[in-house]
Design a protein around this motif. Structure first.
Motif, PDB file in Angstrom:
ATOM      1  N   ASP A 129      38.679  12.246  38.475  1.00  7.50           N
ATOM      2  CA  ASP A 129      38.378  11.066  39.295  1.00  7.50           C
ATOM      3  C   ASP A 129      38.485  11.402  40.782  1.00  7.50           C
ATOM      4  O   ASP A 129      37.564  11.981  41.327  1.00  7.50           O
ATOM      5  N   THR A 130      39.601  11.101  41.406  1.00 12.20           N
ATOM      6  CA  THR A 130      39.703  11.337  42.859  1.00 12.20           C
ATOM      7  C   THR A 130      40.858  12.247  43.241  1.00 12.20           C
ATOM      8  O   THR A 130      41.119  12.448  44.428  1.00 12.20           O
ATOM      9  N   GLY A 131      41.567  12.804  42.256  1.00 12.37           N
ATOM     10  CA  GLY A 131      42.750  13.571  42.628  1.00 12.37           C
ATOM     11  C   GLY A 131      43.010  14.796  41.793  1.00 12.37           C
ATOM     12  O   GLY A 131      42.573  14.909  40.643  1.00 12.37           O
ATOM     13  N   SER A 132      43.743  15.724  42.387  1.00 11.56           N
ATOM     14  CA  SER A 132      44.149  16.948  41.705  1.00 11.56           C
ATOM     15  C   SER A 132      45.264  16.647  40.714  1.00 11.56           C
ATOM     16  O   SER A 132      46.128  15.795  40.952  1.00 11.56           O
ATOM     17  N   LEU A 133      45.246  17.365  39.587  1.00  9.31           N
ATOM     18  CA  LEU A 133      46.298  17.241  38.582  1.00  9.31           C
ATOM     19  C   LEU A 133      47.160  18.499  38.516  1.00  9.31           C
ATOM     20  O   LEU A 133      47.979  18.647  37.601  1.00  9.31           O
ATOM     21  N   THR A 134      46.978  19.403  39.472  1.00  7.59           N
ATOM     22  CA  THR A 134      47.710  20.665  39.431  1.00  7.59           C
ATOM     23  C   THR A 134      49.211  20.471  39.614  1.00  7.59           C
ATOM     24  O   THR A 134      50.003  21.336  39.228  1.00  7.59           O
ATOM     25  N   HIS A 135      49.611  19.343  40.174  1.00 11.11           N
ATOM     26  CA  HIS A 135      51.026  19.106  40.478  1.00 11.11           C
ATOM     27  C   HIS A 135      51.764  18.381  39.359  1.00 11.11           C
ATOM     28  O   HIS A 135      52.955  18.099  39.489  1.00 11.11           O
ATOM     29  N   ILE A 136      51.067  18.081  38.256  1.00 11.53           N
ATOM     30  CA  ILE A 136      51.751  17.398  37.153  1.00 11.53           C
ATOM     31  C   ILE A 136      51.968  18.376  36.006  1.00 11.53           C
ATOM     32  O   ILE A 136      51.241  19.365  35.874  1.00 11.53           O
ATOM     33  N   PRO A 137      52.973  18.144  35.164  1.00  9.73           N
ATOM     34  CA  PRO A 137      53.314  19.105  34.105  1.00  9.73           C
ATOM     35  C   PRO A 137      52.180  19.311  33.094  1.00  9.73           C
ATOM     36  O   PRO A 137      51.362  18.416  32.864  1.00  9.73           O
ATOM     37  N   TYR A 138      52.210  20.473  32.485  1.00  9.39           N
ATOM     38  CA  TYR A 138      51.206  20.833  31.478  1.00  9.39           C
ATOM     39  C   TYR A 138      51.067  19.774  30.405  1.00  9.39           C
ATOM     40  O   TYR A 138      49.946  19.399  30.029  1.00  9.39           O
ATOM     41  N   ILE A 139      52.182  19.289  29.862  1.00 11.00           N
ATOM     42  CA  ILE A 139      52.109  18.362  28.742  1.00 11.00           C
ATOM     43  C   ILE A 139      51.378  17.084  29.140  1.00 11.00           C
ATOM     44  O   ILE A 139      50.652  16.484  28.330  1.00 11.00           O
ATOM     45  N   GLU A 140      51.532  16.647  30.393  1.00 13.87           N
ATOM     46  CA  GLU A 140      50.822  15.452  30.868  1.00 13.87           C
ATOM     47  C   GLU A 140      49.336  15.752  31.058  1.00 13.87           C
ATOM     48  O   GLU A 140      48.477  14.931  30.712  1.00 13.87           O
ATOM     49  N   THR A 186      56.656  21.973  30.909  1.00  9.09           N
ATOM     50  CA  THR A 186      56.900  21.446  32.256  1.00  9.09           C
ATOM     51  C   THR A 186      56.133  22.201  33.337  1.00  9.09           C
ATOM     52  O   THR A 186      56.264  21.876  34.526  1.00  9.09           O
ATOM     53  N   SER A 187      55.334  23.209  32.950  1.00  7.94           N
ATOM     54  CA  SER A 187      54.694  24.067  33.954  1.00  7.94           C
ATOM     55  C   SER A 187      53.603  23.328  34.718  1.00  7.94           C
ATOM     56  O   SER A 187      52.803  22.584  34.149  1.00  7.94           O
ATOM     57  N   LEU A 188      53.578  23.530  36.028  1.00  7.22           N
ATOM     58  CA  LEU A 188      52.523  23.020  36.874  1.00  7.22           C
ATOM     59  C   LEU A 188      51.363  24.018  36.831  1.00  7.22           C
ATOM     60  O   LEU A 188      51.527  25.160  36.412  1.00  7.22           O
ATOM     61  N   TYR A 189      50.196  23.588  37.280  1.00 11.08           N
ATOM     62  CA  TYR A 189      49.040  24.491  37.307  1.00 11.08           C
ATOM     63  C   TYR A 189      49.053  25.236  38.633  1.00 11.08           C
ATOM     64  O   TYR A 189      48.958  24.629  39.714  1.00 11.08           O
ATOM     65  N   GLU A 190      49.181  26.553  38.572  1.00  9.51           N
ATOM     66  CA  GLU A 190      49.260  27.396  39.770  1.00  9.51           C
ATOM     67  C   GLU A 190      47.948  28.150  39.949  1.00  9.51           C
ATOM     68  O   GLU A 190      47.756  29.214  39.358  1.00  9.51           O
ATOM     69  N   PRO A 191      47.022  27.641  40.754  1.00 10.90           N
ATOM     70  CA  PRO A 191      45.705  28.276  40.893  1.00 10.90           C
ATOM     71  C   PRO A 191      45.808  29.725  41.370  1.00 10.90           C
ATOM     72  O   PRO A 191      46.498  30.027  42.354  1.00 10.90           O
ATOM     73  N   GLY A 192      45.138  30.617  40.648  1.00  8.24           N
ATOM     74  CA  GLY A 192      45.068  32.018  41.045  1.00  8.24           C
ATOM     75  C   GLY A 192      46.323  32.822  40.817  1.00  8.24           C
ATOM     76  O   GLY A 192      46.365  34.014  41.136  1.00  8.24           O
ATOM     77  N   VAL A 193      47.354  32.224  40.232  1.00 12.59           N
ATOM     78  CA  VAL A 193      48.641  32.902  40.046  1.00 12.59           C
ATOM     79  C   VAL A 193      48.783  33.375  38.601  1.00 12.59           C
ATOM     80  O   VAL A 193      48.465  32.642  37.668  1.00 12.59           O
ATOM     81  N   ARG A 194      49.253  34.613  38.424  1.00 12.26           N
ATOM     82  CA  ARG A 194      49.630  35.080  37.085  1.00 12.26           C
ATOM     83  C   ARG A 194      51.066  34.652  36.874  1.00 12.26           C
ATOM     84  O   ARG A 194      52.001  35.276  37.368  1.00 12.26           O
ATOM     85  N   SER A 195      51.240  33.585  36.131  1.00 16.98           N
ATOM     86  CA  SER A 195      52.536  32.911  36.052  1.00 16.98           C
ATOM     87  C   SER A 195      53.298  33.258  34.782  1.00 16.98           C
ATOM     88  O   SER A 195      52.718  33.423  33.712  1.00 16.98           O
ATOM     89  N   ARG A 196      54.609  33.331  34.902  1.00 14.46           N
ATOM     90  CA  ARG A 196      55.461  33.542  33.737  1.00 14.46           C
ATOM     91  C   ARG A 196      55.641  32.262  32.932  1.00 14.46           C
ATOM     92  O   ARG A 196      56.242  32.278  31.857  1.00 14.46           O
ATOM     93  N   ALA A 197      55.122  31.151  33.441  1.00 16.88           N
ATOM     94  CA  ALA A 197      55.181  29.898  32.686  1.00 16.88           C
ATOM     95  C   ALA A 197      54.178  29.900  31.538  1.00 16.88           C
ATOM     96  O   ALA A 197      54.288  29.105  30.611  1.00 16.88           O
ATOM     97  N   TRP A 198      53.178  30.767  31.629  1.00 20.25           N
ATOM     98  CA  TRP A 198      52.213  30.963  30.551  1.00 20.25           C
ATOM     99  C   TRP A 198      52.371  32.395  30.054  1.00 20.25           C
ATOM    100  O   TRP A 198      52.306  33.347  30.838  1.00 20.25           O
ATOM    101  N   ILE A 199      52.570  32.571  28.781  1.00 22.58           N
ATOM    102  CA  ILE A 199      52.788  33.895  28.203  1.00 22.58           C
ATOM    103  C   ILE A 199      51.712  34.153  27.151  1.00 22.58           C
ATOM    104  O   ILE A 199      51.535  33.359  26.229  1.00 22.58           O
ATOM    105  N   LYS A 200      50.989  35.269  27.281  1.00 20.74           N
ATOM    106  CA  LYS A 200      50.004  35.625  26.259  1.00 20.74           C
ATOM    107  C   LYS A 200      50.596  36.676  25.334  1.00 20.74           C
ATOM    108  O   LYS A 200      51.131  37.692  25.770  1.00 20.74           O
ATOM    109  N   ILE A 201      50.537  36.380  24.050  1.00 26.68           N
ATOM    110  CA  ILE A 201      51.108  37.257  23.029  1.00 26.68           C
ATOM    111  C   ILE A 201      49.969  37.752  22.151  1.00 26.68           C
ATOM    112  O   ILE A 201      49.351  36.976  21.412  1.00 26.68           O
ATOM    113  N   ARG A 202      49.652  39.036  22.269  1.00 26.51           N
ATOM    114  CA  ARG A 202      48.576  39.621  21.469  1.00 26.51           C
ATOM    115  C   ARG A 202      49.142  40.256  20.201  1.00 26.51           C
ATOM    116  O   ARG A 202      50.257  40.751  20.181  1.00 26.51           O
ATOM    117  N   HIS A 203      48.324  40.247  19.177  1.00 24.18           N
ATOM    118  CA  HIS A 203      48.667  41.005  17.979  1.00 24.18           C
ATOM    119  C   HIS A 203      48.294  42.458  18.226  1.00 24.18           C
ATOM    120  O   HIS A 203      47.115  42.784  18.387  1.00 24.18           O
TER     121      HIS A 203
END
Length: 320
Positions: A129-140, A186-203
């Motif tokens: 709509d009219t606003g960024s959601l990067t500042h709200i938690p992932y679950i929201e 609870t993680s916020l969206y961090e544009p362009g950042v490789r964040s430890r709040a998101w973890i990729k686990i490969r087989h």
């Protein structure tokens, strides 16, 4: 028409499953093997797709054009991954490669779309709509995304499960998928950042391979292997090329391998098909190593291989 902010994708950090004590603090999504994509919907019926690099890739995927009307006049910026499903619905990066890089050739892109259709997996909404959601938690953000009801033949919002990470990881392993992405609720969206709040686990899989050659390193490492050329016995006999590995070893291991490779040197290529490797040097196929990798391509190549160890206890005959 809304003026939408340019948003770089947030990136995940490679790692392991969160500990059991923190399991309920994460949501788990299937890790897709495709092309990351930020989707811009101005609300005027158009759509713009941008790759992780920021490049406009919209013309390469004409089957996603109708996404521009999916939210009506509501402006939005979405995050997702473009995949090319195989016959069982799993993402196949090799199939997708035939679709990538066609943004400058819309006519060919349209022909390829009829042969190899893609699907867009949407997993985040970062503006609405009219606003960024990067500042709200992932679950929201996730709840907002699901309420948008974005599900059609060419795009969908895949499921995310809170907790039960170990079960989810095993389910993806059994299904032949690449792995999981664990996202802190609870993680916020961090544009362009490789964040430890998101973890990729490969087989990660392991495979015993035969060394059939090597390519020199660069600069001061030209006397040492920069990459090993790997092979495995094929059903019809002979040594079949399965790719090259150039990571995962220490300087000491590289030096020790160089000595063994020089002792096994030969002028004859041991592979059934000569690998397309510049300045390749051949060795007798008697050294066996163990490598880690993620998946195989349709041609049998190992994807993202990494050297693990030398197997002096094995020979080519042991692998036949």
């Amino acid at each position: 028409m809304a003026s939408l902010p340019r948003i770089a994708p947030m990136l995940a950090t490679p790692g392991r499953l969160p500990p059991a004590s923190a399991d309920d603090a994460y949501a788990y999504e299937v890790k897709q093997d495709g092309q990351r994509c930020i989707v811009y919907l101005p609300g005027d019926g158009s759509v713009q797709l941008r790759a992780r690099s920021g490049t406009d890739i919209t013309p390469a995927y004409p089957e996603l054009r109708d996404l521009g009307t999916a939210l009506g006049s509501r402006p939005a910026v979405l995050d997702g991954e473009i995949i090319a499903p195989d016959g069982e619905g799993r993402s196949d990066f090799q199939l997708l490669q035939s679709r990538m890089g066609l943004a400058g050739d819309p006519a060919r892109a349209a022909r390829m779309a009829a042969k190899i259709p893609v699907h867009l997996m949407l997993f985040d909404v970062v503006f609405l709509d009219t606003g960024s959601l990067t500042h709200i938690p992932y679950i929201e953000r996730r709840n907002v995304l699901e309420l948008l009801g974005l599900s059609e033949a060419a795009w969908s919002t895949p499921a995310a499960v809170v907790g039960h990470g170990r079960q989810a990881l095993e389910a993806t392993r059994s299904a032949g998928l690449e792995g999981l992405v664990a996202k802190r609720l609870t993680s916020l969206y961090e544009p362009g950042v490789r964040s430890r709040a998101w973890i990729k686990i490969r087989h990660v899989r392991t495979e015993d391979i035969v060394i059939g050659g090597w390519a020199p390193g660069r600069g001061r490492l030209t006397s040492l292997p920069g990459a090993l050329l790997m092979g495995q016995p094929g059903p019809g006999g002979g040594l079949h090329y399965v790719g090259s590995v150039g990571t995962g070893w220490s300087v000491a291991e590289r030096t020790a391998l160089a000595t063994l490779l020089r002792a096994a040197a030969t002028e004859t290529c041991p592979f059934t098909e000569r690998p397309p490797v510049t300045a390749a040097r051949w060795v007798e196929p008697r050294l066996v190593g163990e490598v880690r990798y993620t998946t195989r391509t349709r041609a049998g190549r190992l994807r993202q291989p990494s050297w693990h160890r030398l197997r002096l206890d094995l020979t080519l005959d042991d692998l036949a």
